[in-house]
Design an enzyme around this catalytic site. Structure first.
Site, PDB file in Angstrom:
ATOM      1  N   ARG A  58     -21.130 -30.161   2.507  1.00 32.07           N
ATOM      2  CA  ARG A  58     -21.965 -29.050   2.013  1.00 32.07           C
ATOM      3  C   ARG A  58     -21.127 -28.002   1.286  1.00 32.07           C
ATOM      4  O   ARG A  58     -21.636 -27.255   0.446  1.00 32.07           O
ATOM      5  CB  ARG A  58     -22.767 -28.420   3.160  1.00 32.07           C
ATOM      6  CG  ARG A  58     -23.664 -27.278   2.721  1.00 32.07           C
ATOM      7  CD  ARG A  58     -24.866 -27.035   3.642  1.00 32.07           C
ATOM      8  NE  ARG A  58     -24.509 -27.043   5.041  1.00 32.07           N
ATOM      9  CZ  ARG A  58     -23.785 -26.100   5.657  1.00 32.07           C
ATOM     10  NH1 ARG A  58     -23.352 -25.064   4.978  1.00 32.07           N
ATOM     11  NH2 ARG A  58     -23.509 -26.187   6.943  1.00 32.07           N
ATOM     12  N   TYR A 111     -40.100 -23.954 -18.218  1.00 34.43           N
ATOM     13  CA  TYR A 111     -40.586 -24.968 -17.285  1.00 34.43           C
ATOM     14  C   TYR A 111     -41.494 -24.315 -16.235  1.00 34.43           C
ATOM     15  O   TYR A 111     -41.188 -23.225 -15.744  1.00 34.43           O
ATOM     16  CB  TYR A 111     -39.348 -25.592 -16.626  1.00 34.43           C
ATOM     17  CG  TYR A 111     -39.606 -26.739 -15.711  1.00 34.43           C
ATOM     18  CD1 TYR A 111     -40.039 -27.967 -16.205  1.00 34.43           C
ATOM     19  CD2 TYR A 111     -39.388 -26.612 -14.345  1.00 34.43           C
ATOM     20  CE1 TYR A 111     -40.253 -29.030 -15.355  1.00 34.43           C
ATOM     21  CE2 TYR A 111     -39.597 -27.670 -13.485  1.00 34.43           C
ATOM     22  CZ  TYR A 111     -40.038 -28.880 -13.993  1.00 34.43           C
ATOM     23  OH  TYR A 111     -40.240 -29.931 -13.151  1.00 34.43           O
ATOM     24  N   ASP A 184     -31.367 -22.457 -19.644  1.00 32.68           N
ATOM     25  CA  ASP A 184     -31.676 -23.806 -19.166  1.00 32.68           C
ATOM     26  C   ASP A 184     -31.520 -24.738 -20.365  1.00 32.68           C
ATOM     27  O   ASP A 184     -32.295 -24.689 -21.322  1.00 32.68           O
ATOM     28  CB  ASP A 184     -33.107 -23.841 -18.606  1.00 32.68           C
ATOM     29  CG  ASP A 184     -33.498 -25.213 -18.026  1.00 32.68           C
ATOM     30  OD1 ASP A 184     -32.920 -26.232 -18.459  1.00 32.68           O
ATOM     31  OD2 ASP A 184     -34.395 -25.260 -17.169  1.00 32.68           O
ATOM     32  N   LYS A 209     -32.659 -35.356 -15.602  1.00 34.01           N
ATOM     33  CA  LYS A 209     -33.187 -35.764 -16.899  1.00 34.01           C
ATOM     34  C   LYS A 209     -32.096 -36.473 -17.711  1.00 34.01           C
ATOM     35  O   LYS A 209     -31.658 -37.530 -17.320  1.00 34.01           O
ATOM     36  CB  LYS A 209     -33.746 -34.532 -17.628  1.00 34.01           C
ATOM     37  CG  LYS A 209     -34.608 -33.620 -16.741  1.00 34.01           C
ATOM     38  CD  LYS A 209     -35.929 -34.253 -16.352  1.00 34.01           C
ATOM     39  CE  LYS A 209     -36.719 -33.452 -15.312  1.00 34.01           C
ATOM     40  NZ  LYS A 209     -36.968 -32.060 -15.614  1.00 34.01           N
TER      41      LYS A 209
HETATM   42  C1  LIG Z   1     -37.234 -30.934 -14.854  1.00 29.71           C
HETATM   43  C2  LIG Z   1     -36.840 -29.584 -15.277  1.00 29.71           C
HETATM   44  C3  LIG Z   1     -36.433 -28.626 -14.326  1.00 29.71           C
HETATM   45  C4  LIG Z   1     -36.456 -28.900 -12.849  1.00 29.71           C
HETATM   46  O1  LIG Z   1     -35.519 -29.882 -12.517  1.00 29.71           O
HETATM   47  P1  LIG Z   1     -35.674 -30.857 -11.257  1.00 29.71           P
HETATM   48  O2  LIG Z   1     -34.446 -31.687 -11.316  1.00 29.71           O
HETATM   49  O3  LIG Z   1     -36.933 -31.632 -11.422  1.00 29.71           O
HETATM   50  O4  LIG Z   1     -35.721 -29.976 -10.042  1.00 29.71           O
HETATM   51  C5  LIG Z   1     -36.050 -27.379 -14.785  1.00 29.71           C
HETATM   52  N1  LIG Z   1     -36.046 -27.085 -16.105  1.00 29.71           N
HETATM   53  C6  LIG Z   1     -36.437 -27.982 -17.023  1.00 29.71           C
HETATM   54  C7  LIG Z   1     -36.411 -27.593 -18.467  1.00 29.71           C
HETATM   55  C8  LIG Z   1     -36.829 -29.256 -16.662  1.00 29.71           C
HETATM   56  O5  LIG Z   1     -37.227 -30.149 -17.581  1.00 29.71           O
END
Ligand SMILES: *Cc1c(COP(=O)(O)O)cnc(C)c1O
Length: 439
Positions: A58, A111, A184, A209
């Site tokens: 952790r 998001y 992001d 992703k």
């Molecule tokens: C999918 C996504 C998230 C969240 O990510 P997870 O891995 O599903 O928790 C945050 N920001 C964007 C732009 C995303 O496409």
């Protein structure tokens, strides 16, 4: 360990063959272990005291650490912190900066999970947020900032209109106030743009992703620029600058890395969204092919977007690589190697056409995910954005006939043939192409 001569079956069962060998595997080993043995009594004390070495997964793990170094390098940052999901990364990044009474200025075009985090979860902890709609207008950002604003938040390529952020302009406004811009960068990936090079202080990702790419695991990452300046911003972030307990504070120990050191030492291990070393390994493996995939996906997506835009069944395509996109000029300035591969297409007609289109697709998978090697489709109006009012959806470019595509690495001719079948199915719903788009 060497084989204990008189140990019992169960002792040998758990001890033999679980130690590291002297071999140096070329591929990253998966250190799938809760913790690490201390070589000596003093090593244990040094680990708990100064954080030397590895103790418990952790708080640190060699597989996770290796992937963090890779991602920090790719984003042009100083250090990275890997978390269990993208939402974990965003939560940890924000919890490390914000205190009750603080304020966030965020782009409206983010998001839905992040929007909920700001509007519901952080609001319950006493953090308020203002959402900027006109994200291309620097004055709109400036006007939203108050004396309690502690960060600006935006996406490099935004959900769902595909607007590309003028990162340098927004970063300059954050800098005027001594606060960080958090970007992001999930949709763009560091292959297309590295926000830290343009003045962002912190980059976050859903590693679920494009970074992993195979769609098998979830993960998230925070990358920090390592340029926190206590002389300038210490009064805004006293927990980073000074130490209430009298021992050496973060700024004293870590200098410009104080911000990410705080996340690593005091936020991530306490809230606890630790990534599995196995997932870290898969994210690392995926990232090894990131540039190849994103280049191919971007080329495929642009070809598909151009093809869709020319079709009579299509009302509009929101892809930053198209000359018709309102932020195409910004995309040209910031993105290199491609324009991304997640975008929306709005069909003439409405929900019936969208349904027929989705149900006719055979190559493109119907699911809520993106950045996968496989092409994916989703109807945001009835899924991700179903809780929004029709007016809010429309403001975000989501109409009843709007579909989100995430284009994969398949042969582009196969994708176009599949989309052609989808458009024909939509057209067969009724000879409605002379009817206006229903909002
Ligand atoms: C999918 C996504 C998230 C969240 O990510 P997870 O891995 O599903 O928790 C945050 N920001 C964007 C732009 C995303 O496409």
């Amino acid at each position: 360990m060497t084989e204990p001569i008189r140990s019992g079956f169960t002792t040998r069962q758990v001890h033999i063959g679980s130690d590291a060998t002297a071999a140096r595997p070329r591929a990253l080993p998966i250190h799938l272990t809760a913790g690490f043995t201390f070589d000596s009594f003093d090593d244990a004390a040094a680990h708990f005291g100064a954080g030397d070495g590895f103790g418990y997964t952790r708080t640190g793990n060699p597989t996770v650490d290796a992937v963090e170094r890779k991602l920090a390098s790719l984003e042009g940052g100083a250090e990275a912190l890997l978390l269990a999901s993208g939402q974990a990364a965003i939560s940890v990044a924000l919890l490390g900066l914000l205190t009750a009474g603080d304020h966030v200025v965020s782009s409206t075009h983010i998001y839905e999970g992040t929007r909920g985090l700001l509007l519901e979860n952080l609001a319950r902890l006493g953090v308020t947020s203002t959402f900027v709609d006109e994200i291309a207008d620097p004055d709109a950002w400036r006007a939203a900032i108050t004396s309690r604003t502690r960060l600006l938040f935006a996406e490099s390529i935004a959900n769902a209109r595909n607007d590309v952020l003028d990162i340098a302009a927004v970063a300059a406004i954050a800098d005027e106030h001594g606060i960080p811009l958090v970007v992001d960068n999930t949709f763009a990936t560091p292959y297309l743009v590295r926000p830290i090079e343009h003045g962002a202080a912190i980059v976050v990702h859903s590693a679920s992703k494009f970074l992993s790419g195979q769609g098998a695991v979830l993960g998230g990452v925070i990358v920090d620029d390592g340029r926190f300046d206590a002389a300038r911003s210490g009064a805004l972030f006293p927990h980073l600058a000074a130490s209430p307990s009298g021992e050496a504070g973060l700024w004293e120990r870590h200098g410009g890395h104080a911000r990410i050191a705080y996340l690593r030492e005091s936020v991530a291990p306490r809230f606890g969204p630790t990534p599995s070393p196995l997932n870290a390994f898969l994210i690392g493996q995926g990232t090894e092919t990131l540039s190849l995939r994103v280049e191919r996906q971007s080329a495929n997506a642009l070809a598909v977007a151009e093809w869709l835009e020319a079709r009579p069944e299509v009302a509009s395509v929101a892809h930053a690589g198209l000359a018709s996109h309102p932020t195409h000029h910004i995309a040209k300035r910031y993105l290199s190697g491609g324009y991304g591969s997640v975008f929306t297409v709005t069909l003439r007609g409405g929900i019936d056409e969208a349904r027929a289109f989705v149900e006719a697709l055979q190559v493109i998978t119907h699911m809520t995910h993106l950045g996968d090697v496989r092409s994916l489709v989703l109807h945001p109006g009835t899924t991700s954005h179903a809780r929004r009012s029709p007016e809010q959806r429309e403001a975000h470019g989501i109409l009843p006939g709007t579909l989100r595509l995430s284009i994969g690495i398949e042969d582009v001719d196969d994708l176009i043939a599949d989309l052609d079948a989808g458009l024909r199915a939509a057209a067969s719903i009724g000879e409605r192409f002379d009817i206006e788009v229903v909002a």
